[in-house]
Design a protein around this motif. Structure first.
Motif, PDB file in Angstrom:
ATOM      1  N   LEU A  19      69.104  24.348  38.751  1.00  0.00           N
ATOM      2  CA  LEU A  19      68.659  25.123  37.603  1.00  0.00           C
ATOM      3  C   LEU A  19      69.700  26.178  37.242  1.00  0.00           C
ATOM      4  CD1 LEU A  19      66.430  26.203  35.585  1.00  0.00           C
ATOM      5  CD2 LEU A  19      65.804  27.738  37.450  1.00  0.00           C
ATOM      6  N   LEU A  20      70.169  26.919  38.240  1.00  0.00           N
ATOM      7  CA  LEU A  20      71.165  27.959  37.989  1.00  0.00           C
ATOM      8  C   LEU A  20      72.450  27.369  37.423  1.00  0.00           C
ATOM      9  CD1 LEU A  20      70.553  30.172  41.126  1.00  0.00           C
ATOM     10  CD2 LEU A  20      70.153  30.833  38.749  1.00  0.00           C
ATOM     11  N   ASP A  25      76.188  26.548  33.048  1.00  0.00           N
ATOM     12  CA  ASP A  25      76.973  25.652  32.188  1.00  0.00           C
ATOM     13  C   ASP A  25      76.632  25.853  30.717  1.00  0.00           C
ATOM     14  OD1 ASP A  25      78.289  24.532  34.372  1.00  0.00           O
ATOM     15  OD2 ASP A  25      76.986  22.761  34.452  1.00  0.00           O
ATOM     16  N   HIS A  26      75.346  25.951  30.424  1.00  0.00           N
ATOM     17  CA  HIS A  26      74.897  26.116  29.038  1.00  0.00           C
ATOM     18  C   HIS A  26      75.424  27.424  28.435  1.00  0.00           C
ATOM     19  CE1 HIS A  26      72.209  25.709  25.566  1.00  0.00           C
ATOM     20  NE2 HIS A  26      72.030  27.019  25.692  1.00  0.00           N
ATOM     21  N   VAL A  27      75.260  28.513  29.165  1.00  0.00           N
ATOM     22  CA  VAL A  27      75.684  29.811  28.642  1.00  0.00           C
ATOM     23  C   VAL A  27      77.205  29.868  28.533  1.00  0.00           C
ATOM     24  CG1 VAL A  27      75.664  32.314  29.029  1.00  0.00           C
ATOM     25  CG2 VAL A  27      73.593  30.971  29.441  1.00  0.00           C
ATOM     26  N   CYS A  28      77.923  29.314  29.505  1.00  0.00           N
ATOM     27  CA  CYS A  28      79.391  29.279  29.424  1.00  0.00           C
ATOM     28  C   CYS A  28      79.834  28.540  28.168  1.00  0.00           C
ATOM     29  CB  CYS A  28      79.995  28.608  30.651  1.00  0.00           C
ATOM     30  SG  CYS A  28      80.144  29.673  32.097  1.00  0.00           S
ATOM     31  N   GLN A  29      79.244  27.388  27.923  1.00  0.00           N
ATOM     32  CA  GLN A  29      79.621  26.593  26.756  1.00  0.00           C
ATOM     33  C   GLN A  29      79.284  27.342  25.469  1.00  0.00           C
ATOM     34  OE1 GLN A  29      77.637  22.812  26.383  1.00  0.00           O
ATOM     35  NE2 GLN A  29      79.012  22.118  24.783  1.00  0.00           N
ATOM     36  N   GLU A  30      78.089  27.882  25.396  1.00  0.00           N
ATOM     37  CA  GLU A  30      77.640  28.568  24.192  1.00  0.00           C
ATOM     38  C   GLU A  30      78.453  29.831  23.901  1.00  0.00           C
ATOM     39  OE1 GLU A  30      73.566  30.467  23.790  1.00  0.00           O
ATOM     40  OE2 GLU A  30      73.311  28.568  22.744  1.00  0.00           O
ATOM     41  N   GLY A  36      85.972  29.272  35.820  1.00  0.00           N
ATOM     42  CA  GLY A  36      86.980  29.833  36.697  1.00  0.00           C
ATOM     43  C   GLY A  36      87.487  31.198  36.268  1.00  0.00           C
ATOM     44  N   SER A  37      87.080  31.656  35.090  1.00  0.00           N
ATOM     45  CA  SER A  37      87.516  32.964  34.600  1.00  0.00           C
ATOM     46  C   SER A  37      86.703  34.079  35.254  1.00  0.00           C
ATOM     47  CB  SER A  37      87.351  33.037  33.086  1.00  0.00           C
ATOM     48  OG  SER A  37      85.977  33.019  32.729  1.00  0.00           O
ATOM     49  N   SER A  38      87.167  35.305  35.086  1.00  0.00           N
ATOM     50  CA  SER A  38      86.416  36.442  35.625  1.00  0.00           C
ATOM     51  C   SER A  38      85.066  36.574  34.918  1.00  0.00           C
ATOM     52  CB  SER A  38      87.220  37.734  35.507  1.00  0.00           C
ATOM     53  OG  SER A  38      87.516  38.019  34.159  1.00  0.00           O
ATOM     54  N   GLU A  39      85.024  36.206  33.635  1.00  0.00           N
ATOM     55  CA  GLU A  39      83.758  36.238  32.901  1.00  0.00           C
ATOM     56  C   GLU A  39      82.768  35.228  33.471  1.00  0.00           C
ATOM     57  OE1 GLU A  39      86.724  35.918  31.347  1.00  0.00           O
ATOM     58  OE2 GLU A  39      86.919  37.789  30.222  1.00  0.00           O
ATOM     59  N   ALA A  40      83.277  34.059  33.856  1.00  0.00           N
ATOM     60  CA  ALA A  40      82.420  33.036  34.455  1.00  0.00           C
ATOM     61  C   ALA A  40      81.887  33.506  35.811  1.00  0.00           C
ATOM     62  CB  ALA A  40      83.178  31.722  34.602  1.00  0.00           C
ATOM     63  N   ALA A  41      82.732  34.149  36.589  1.00  0.00           N
ATOM     64  CA  ALA A  41      82.299  34.673  37.888  1.00  0.00           C
ATOM     65  C   ALA A  41      81.227  35.739  37.700  1.00  0.00           C
ATOM     66  CB  ALA A  41      83.485  35.233  38.657  1.00  0.00           C
ATOM     67  N   ASP A  42      81.416  36.585  36.697  1.00  0.00           N
ATOM     68  CA  ASP A  42      80.427  37.618  36.391  1.00  0.00           C
ATOM     69  C   ASP A  42      79.104  36.988  35.958  1.00  0.00           C
ATOM     70  OD1 ASP A  42      79.618  40.433  35.843  1.00  0.00           O
ATOM     71  OD2 ASP A  42      79.564  39.693  33.774  1.00  0.00           O
ATOM     72  N   LEU A  43      79.188  35.967  35.124  1.00  0.00           N
ATOM     73  CA  LEU A  43      77.986  35.269  34.671  1.00  0.00           C
ATOM     74  C   LEU A  43      77.230  34.670  35.855  1.00  0.00           C
ATOM     75  CD1 LEU A  43      76.233  34.125  32.321  1.00  0.00           C
ATOM     76  CD2 LEU A  43      77.708  32.115  32.409  1.00  0.00           C
ATOM     77  N   ALA A  44      77.944  34.016  36.751  1.00  0.00           N
ATOM     78  CA  ALA A  44      77.306  33.415  37.932  1.00  0.00           C
ATOM     79  C   ALA A  44      76.624  34.487  38.783  1.00  0.00           C
ATOM     80  CB  ALA A  44      78.334  32.651  38.751  1.00  0.00           C
ATOM     81  N   LEU A  61      66.112  32.999  31.906  1.00  0.00           N
ATOM     82  CA  LEU A  61      67.449  33.211  32.472  1.00  0.00           C
ATOM     83  C   LEU A  61      68.501  33.150  31.373  1.00  0.00           C
ATOM     84  CD1 LEU A  61      67.269  31.137  35.767  1.00  0.00           C
ATOM     85  CD2 LEU A  61      67.811  33.577  35.597  1.00  0.00           C
ATOM     86  N   ARG A  62      68.425  32.116  30.543  1.00  0.00           N
ATOM     87  CA  ARG A  62      69.401  31.969  29.455  1.00  0.00           C
ATOM     88  C   ARG A  62      69.361  33.178  28.527  1.00  0.00           C
ATOM     89  NH1 ARG A  62      69.246  25.686  27.373  1.00  0.00           N
ATOM     90  NH2 ARG A  62      69.768  24.744  29.378  1.00  0.00           N
ATOM     91  N   GLU A  63      68.162  33.603  28.163  1.00  0.00           N
ATOM     92  CA  GLU A  63      68.011  34.734  27.253  1.00  0.00           C
ATOM     93  C   GLU A  63      68.614  36.006  27.844  1.00  0.00           C
ATOM     94  OE1 GLU A  63      64.382  37.346  25.429  1.00  0.00           O
ATOM     95  OE2 GLU A  63      64.084  35.188  25.586  1.00  0.00           O
TER      96      GLU A  63
END
Length: 73
Positions: A19-20, A25-30, A36-44, A61-63
């Motif tokens: 689920l996570l 993946d959805h939020v990264c794409q949107e 692999g970016s720092s933003e992706a690490a922060d999102l995770a 979660l998405r919201e």
């Protein structure tokens, strides 16, 4: 995910991790966040924190992640 509660000790089961990952993946794409970016690490990290606080619904979660993301506002 069958149980809407977070297991004791903050454990995540395989369905929870799936689920996570789906939400991540959805939020990264949107949001145009590169894997692999720092933003992706922060999102995770934010996704895991929300989950550990009891936010276990995919839509919620998405919201939350969209509202608090780098492109929010």
């Amino acid at each position: 995910m069958t149980d809407p509660t977070v297991p004791p000790g903050g454990m995540a089961y395989p369905d929870d991790l799936a689920l996570l990952k789906c939400v991540y993946d959805h939020v990264c794409q949107e949001q145009g966040i590169a894997d692999g970016s720092s933003e992706a690490a922060d999102l995770a990290a934010r996704a895991m924190a929300l989950f550990s606080q009891g936010v276990v619904d995919e839509a919620l979660l998405r919201e939350h992640l969209k509202r608090s993301g780098p492109n929010a506002g």
